[in-house]
Scaffold this motif. Structure first.
Motif, PDB file in Angstrom:
ATOM      1  N   GLY A   1       0.844  -2.609 -13.084  1.00  0.00           N
ATOM      2  CA  GLY A   1      -0.384  -3.398 -13.182  1.00  0.00           C
ATOM      3  C   GLY A   1      -1.528  -2.642 -13.826  1.00  0.00           C
ATOM      4  O   GLY A   1      -2.370  -3.244 -14.496  1.00  0.00           O
TER       5      GLY A   1
ATOM      6  N   GLY B   1      -4.764  -4.962 -12.075  1.00  0.00           N
ATOM      7  CA  GLY B   1      -3.804  -6.015 -11.765  1.00  0.00           C
ATOM      8  C   GLY B   1      -4.557  -7.289 -11.407  1.00  0.00           C
ATOM      9  O   GLY B   1      -5.786  -7.285 -11.244  1.00  0.00           O
ATOM     10  N   ASP B   2      -3.797  -8.338 -11.261  1.00  0.00           N
ATOM     11  CA  ASP B   2      -4.337  -9.672 -11.026  1.00  0.00           C
ATOM     12  C   ASP B   2      -5.218  -9.758  -9.762  1.00  0.00           C
ATOM     13  O   ASP B   2      -6.206 -10.490  -9.722  1.00  0.00           O
ATOM     14  CB  ASP B   2      -3.118 -10.599 -10.908  1.00  0.00           C
ATOM     15  CG  ASP B   2      -3.477 -11.998 -10.542  1.00  0.00           C
ATOM     16  OD1 ASP B   2      -3.990 -12.687 -11.430  1.00  0.00           O
ATOM     17  OD2 ASP B   2      -3.271 -12.382  -9.371  1.00  0.00           O
ATOM     18  N   ASP B   3      -4.884  -8.963  -8.734  1.00  0.00           N
ATOM     19  CA  ASP B   3      -5.617  -9.063  -7.464  1.00  0.00           C
ATOM     20  C   ASP B   3      -7.077  -8.613  -7.573  1.00  0.00           C
ATOM     21  O   ASP B   3      -7.858  -8.865  -6.664  1.00  0.00           O
ATOM     22  CB  ASP B   3      -4.892  -8.244  -6.377  1.00  0.00           C
ATOM     23  CG  ASP B   3      -4.806  -6.769  -6.730  1.00  0.00           C
ATOM     24  OD1 ASP B   3      -4.781  -6.435  -7.930  1.00  0.00           O
ATOM     25  OD2 ASP B   3      -4.765  -5.944  -5.810  1.00  0.00           O
TER      26      ASP B   3
ATOM     27  N   ASN C   1      10.508 -11.661 -10.094  1.00  0.00           N
ATOM     28  CA  ASN C   1       9.737 -10.443  -9.832  1.00  0.00           C
ATOM     29  C   ASN C   1      10.508  -9.207 -10.299  1.00  0.00           C
ATOM     30  O   ASN C   1       9.958  -8.339 -10.981  1.00  0.00           O
ATOM     31  CB  ASN C   1       9.449 -10.360  -8.322  1.00  0.00           C
ATOM     32  CG  ASN C   1       8.569  -9.193  -7.951  1.00  0.00           C
ATOM     33  OD1 ASN C   1       7.573  -8.920  -8.618  1.00  0.00           O
ATOM     34  ND2 ASN C   1       8.935  -8.480  -6.897  1.00  0.00           N
TER      35      ASN C   1
ATOM     36  N   LYS D   1       2.096  -9.534  -2.209  1.00  0.00           N
ATOM     37  CA  LYS D   1       1.933  -8.515  -3.249  1.00  0.00           C
ATOM     38  C   LYS D   1       2.564  -7.197  -2.802  1.00  0.00           C
ATOM     39  O   LYS D   1       2.453  -6.840  -1.629  1.00  0.00           O
ATOM     40  CB  LYS D   1       0.420  -8.330  -3.443  1.00  0.00           C
ATOM     41  CG  LYS D   1       0.014  -7.500  -4.616  1.00  0.00           C
ATOM     42  CD  LYS D   1      -1.480  -7.216  -4.568  1.00  0.00           C
ATOM     43  CE  LYS D   1      -1.818  -6.238  -3.462  1.00  0.00           C
ATOM     44  NZ  LYS D   1      -3.128  -5.608  -3.546  1.00  0.00           N
TER      45      LYS D   1
ATOM     46  N   ARG E   1       1.006  -8.950 -11.296  1.00  0.00           N
ATOM     47  CA  ARG E   1       1.130  -9.071  -9.843  1.00  0.00           C
ATOM     48  C   ARG E   1       2.598  -8.872  -9.460  1.00  0.00           C
ATOM     49  O   ARG E   1       3.397  -9.807  -9.476  1.00  0.00           O
ATOM     50  CB  ARG E   1       0.636 -10.464  -9.417  1.00  0.00           C
ATOM     51  CG  ARG E   1       0.429 -10.613  -7.942  1.00  0.00           C
ATOM     52  CD  ARG E   1      -0.149 -11.985  -7.624  1.00  0.00           C
ATOM     53  NE  ARG E   1      -0.420 -12.114  -6.230  1.00  0.00           N
ATOM     54  CZ  ARG E   1      -1.518 -11.640  -5.631  1.00  0.00           C
ATOM     55  NH1 ARG E   1      -2.451 -11.052  -6.331  1.00  0.00           N
ATOM     56  NH2 ARG E   1      -1.685 -11.776  -4.346  1.00  0.00           N
TER      57      ARG E   1
END
Ligand code: TYM
Length: 326
Positions: free
Chosen positions: A21, A144-146, A240, A192, A182
């Motif tokens: 990420g 990363g996306d978070d 994933n 996650k 993610r």
């Protein structure tokens, strides 16, 4: 040339989620822009940390940055706690942040859920993160996306400051990998992958031994089918693993699908483990060398000096605009 800034918390061993990420992009961006990469040890203490563990994890994270390819002559590598302007601007940003904005943060909701007592620092965490970014007037933030929601708040705070005290802060933009922004847990693809997870089987650590990696992957949860097909809606677990594969083997999702057509999950998982080992083993070797020489302390000292030069100037300008007596 643009400015890049990012950081990771020293709250556990870095995982391949952190690597895919963010860290991989740090390494890429150092060749293109002026870069500042820190270990955010002051963010790490927003949840309780044992002193010895915090020290170890902070040195570990910084050493992993270098082992993974960050070059102290190309990027400034430092600890957040070594540049006191972060704490100072963090406080200023806290005063500009609204309670409602912090209440909406999903990271806070996740980390505080079910806890009897939650530190105030966990709540005001995003204001300190905004300060981290704005101190350098950074344009590009590899994350990363978070972290998207925290970045949106940073932009709101930059706008709020600019409207009240005159145009000054740059609007930062997130920089995320197309696939793998993610990475999910190996035991539960609805969560996650996280370095602070209590179940070590849920993540692959960057320092996991080859045999541990093989074992964790062989136990990684998959659906009951056998088709290696990218379908994040209906085949979350396999999708994933395919994202991870794509990064570690430098192959596209389409190429991976073609390679394993009609073969089932077994060979796919086995090869994935070997691709991970092939990338991580040299990083681990370099990591052990770095730790044995103590060279990381010189790297961090140099990085902190470079960072402080930029950060202190911003802080003076902010204070001037806000009416502090200098
Ligand atoms: P942290 O320490 O949780 O994670 C570090 C970086 O790794 C990314 N990441 C992931 N990416 C993909 N899949 C995953 N499973 C995964 N887990 C983590 C994170 O998005 C992050 O980019 N608040 C930040 C630290 C921070 C920061 C900053 C980041 C503090 N100040 C300023 C950028 C700029 C955090 O908790 O990251």
């Amino acid at each position: 040339m643009k400015r890049v800034l990012s950081g990771m918390q020293s709250s556990g061993q870095l995982t391949i989620g952190n690597y895919i990420g963010a860290l991989r992009n740090y390494v890429k961006l150092q060749h293109l822009h002026q870069c500042f990469f820190m270990v955010v040890d002051m963010h790490a203490i927003t949840v309780p940390q044992e002193p010895a563990a915090l020290r170890e994890q902070t040195e570990m994270a910084a050493s992993l940055y270098v082992a993974a390819g960050l070059d102290p002559n190309k990027a400034s590598i430092f600890l957040q706690s070594h540049v006191s302007a972060h704490a100072e601007l963090g406080w200023i940003m806290t005063t500009l942040t609204h309670m409602g904005e912090l209440e909406r943060m999903t990271q806070f909701k996740d980390k505080s859920e079910g806890k009897e007592s939650v530190g105030a620092g966990l709540f005001t965490y995003p204001s300190l993160m905004a300060a981290d970014i704005l101190l350098y007037n950074a344009d590009i933030i590899p994350v990363g996306d978070d972290q998207k929601q925290h970045l949106e708040l940073t932009r709101d705070l930059a706008n709020r400051f600019n409207n009240r005290f005159g145009e000054y802060f740059t609007m930062p933009e997130p920089y995320m990998p197309e696939v793998g922004a993610r990475i999910m847990s190996l035991d539960d693809a609805s969560k996650k992958m996280s370095k602070s997870s209590p179940n070590p089987g849920s993540f692959i650590g960057m320092l996991d031994e080859p045999d541990v990696i093989r074992k964790k992957l062989s136990r990684a949860v998959t659906d009951s089918g056998r088709e290696v097909k990218y379908d994040p809606q209906n085949k979350r677990e396999v999708s994933n693993l395919m994202s991870i594969y794509s990064h570690f083997a430098d192959m596209s999702i389409v190429e991976i699908e073609a390679k394993y057509e009609g073969q089932g999950y077994g060979p796919f998982k086995k090869d994935l483990a070997e691709h991970l080992v092939a990338v991580l083993e040299p990083i681990q070797k370099r990591y052990r060398e770095i730790r044995s020489t103590g060279e990381i302390h010189d790297v961090l000292k140099k990085g902190a000096q470079e960072a402080a030069e930029v950060a202190n100037q911003t802080l003076i300008e902010v204070k001037k605009r806000m009416g502090f007596v200098l």
